[in-house]
Design a protein around this motif. Structure first.
Motif, PDB file in Angstrom:
ATOM      1  N   THR A  26      43.601  46.423   1.364  1.00  0.00           N
ATOM      2  CA  THR A  26      43.132  46.823   1.644  1.00  0.00           C
ATOM      3  C   THR A  26      43.071  47.164   3.461  1.00  0.00           C
ATOM      4  O   THR A  26      43.152  47.194   3.926  1.00  0.00           O
ATOM      5  CB  THR A  26      42.245  45.927   1.646  1.00  0.00           C
ATOM      6  OG1 THR A  26      41.821  45.820  -0.083  1.00  0.00           O
ATOM      7  CG2 THR A  26      40.359  46.068   2.177  1.00  0.00           C
ATOM      8  N   GLU A  58      45.457  49.943   3.824  1.00  0.00           N
ATOM      9  CA  GLU A  58      44.249  51.414   4.598  1.00  0.00           C
ATOM     10  C   GLU A  58      43.222  50.934   6.006  1.00  0.00           C
ATOM     11  O   GLU A  58      42.790  52.204   6.560  1.00  0.00           O
ATOM     12  CB  GLU A  58      42.980  51.084   3.034  1.00  0.00           C
ATOM     13  CG  GLU A  58      42.304  52.135   2.690  1.00  0.00           C
ATOM     14  CD  GLU A  58      41.500  51.793   1.639  1.00  0.00           C
ATOM     15  OE1 GLU A  58      40.484  52.251   1.375  1.00  0.00           O
ATOM     16  OE2 GLU A  58      42.301  51.656   0.884  1.00  0.00           O
ATOM     17  N   VAL A  59      42.189  50.024   6.237  1.00  0.00           N
ATOM     18  CA  VAL A  59      41.782  49.509   7.436  1.00  0.00           C
ATOM     19  C   VAL A  59      42.581  50.251   8.860  1.00  0.00           C
ATOM     20  O   VAL A  59      41.674  51.455   9.470  1.00  0.00           O
ATOM     21  CB  VAL A  59      40.634  48.914   6.927  1.00  0.00           C
ATOM     22  CG1 VAL A  59      40.380  48.186   8.435  1.00  0.00           C
ATOM     23  CG2 VAL A  59      40.336  48.028   5.849  1.00  0.00           C
ATOM     24  N   SER A 103      45.466  51.483   9.045  1.00  0.00           N
ATOM     25  CA  SER A 103      45.824  52.820   9.015  1.00  0.00           C
ATOM     26  C   SER A 103      44.537  54.374   9.553  1.00  0.00           C
ATOM     27  O   SER A 103      44.765  55.326   9.758  1.00  0.00           O
ATOM     28  CB  SER A 103      46.250  53.452   7.505  1.00  0.00           C
ATOM     29  OG  SER A 103      45.922  53.647   6.702  1.00  0.00           O
ATOM     30  N   GLU A 104      43.476  53.508   9.194  1.00  0.00           N
ATOM     31  CA  GLU A 104      42.570  55.064   9.006  1.00  0.00           C
ATOM     32  C   GLU A 104      41.569  54.271  10.126  1.00  0.00           C
ATOM     33  O   GLU A 104      41.093  54.964  10.958  1.00  0.00           O
ATOM     34  CB  GLU A 104      41.313  55.117   7.635  1.00  0.00           C
ATOM     35  CG  GLU A 104      42.087  55.180   6.950  1.00  0.00           C
ATOM     36  CD  GLU A 104      41.263  54.464   5.562  1.00  0.00           C
ATOM     37  OE1 GLU A 104      40.100  54.608   5.777  1.00  0.00           O
ATOM     38  OE2 GLU A 104      41.808  55.719   4.633  1.00  0.00           O
ATOM     39  N   ARG A 105      42.098  53.694  10.994  1.00  0.00           N
ATOM     40  CA  ARG A 105      41.557  53.123  12.236  1.00  0.00           C
ATOM     41  C   ARG A 105      40.089  52.609  12.468  1.00  0.00           C
ATOM     42  O   ARG A 105      39.367  53.139  13.338  1.00  0.00           O
ATOM     43  CB  ARG A 105      41.966  54.188  13.855  1.00  0.00           C
ATOM     44  CG  ARG A 105      43.469  54.412  13.484  1.00  0.00           C
ATOM     45  CD  ARG A 105      44.152  55.615  14.880  1.00  0.00           C
ATOM     46  NE  ARG A 105      43.219  54.715  16.674  1.00  0.00           N
ATOM     47  CZ  ARG A 105      44.334  54.598  17.165  1.00  0.00           C
ATOM     48  NH1 ARG A 105      45.215  53.752  16.666  1.00  0.00           N
ATOM     49  NH2 ARG A 105      42.947  53.866  17.789  1.00  0.00           N
ATOM     50  N   ARG A 106      39.932  52.190  11.705  1.00  0.00           N
ATOM     51  CA  ARG A 106      38.658  51.877  10.702  1.00  0.00           C
ATOM     52  C   ARG A 106      37.358  50.857  11.265  1.00  0.00           C
ATOM     53  O   ARG A 106      38.632  49.837  11.686  1.00  0.00           O
ATOM     54  CB  ARG A 106      37.997  51.637   9.302  1.00  0.00           C
ATOM     55  CG  ARG A 106      37.815  52.897   7.987  1.00  0.00           C
ATOM     56  CD  ARG A 106      37.673  52.285   7.510  1.00  0.00           C
ATOM     57  NE  ARG A 106      38.966  52.645   6.770  1.00  0.00           N
ATOM     58  CZ  ARG A 106      38.275  52.389   5.050  1.00  0.00           C
ATOM     59  NH1 ARG A 106      37.196  51.357   4.901  1.00  0.00           N
ATOM     60  NH2 ARG A 106      39.139  52.035   4.524  1.00  0.00           N
TER      61      ARG A 106
END
Length: 85
Positions: free
Chosen positions: A27, A30-31, A33-36
């Motif tokens: 998680t 993922e967060v 890498s997506e720059r969220r």
């Protein structure tokens, strides 16, 4: 369906699931890498802001002082959500 979110502020997630738990690592990657955005304190909730303003007005009128209010939690909600899965 909405995604399941885990609040890791204060280390509650790592303490409950263990450091470097595969689901937490996946998680986090993922967060990132997506720059969220991942910091809940940076979010803005219009209704919460309105409530804080109104509370400050009410208390300020009674005490003749100025107040600034924020709404937060203790972090206990995240472990409780994990335990209920």
């Amino acid at each position: 369906a909405l995604p399941i979110l885990i609040d890791l502020v204060g280390g509650f997630g790592a303490g409950l699931c263990g450091h470097n738990h595969p689901r937490l690592l996946e998680t986090a990657r993922e967060v990132l890498s997506e720059r969220r955005p991942f910091n809940a304190q940076a979010s803005h909730r219009e209704a919460a802001g309105a409530l804080c303003r109104r509370l400050c007005e009410i208390v300020g009128a009674q005490t003749d002082r100025t107040y600034i209010a924020t709404l937060a939690n203790t972090g206990t909600e995240a472990p409780m959500n994990i335990c209920s899965d």
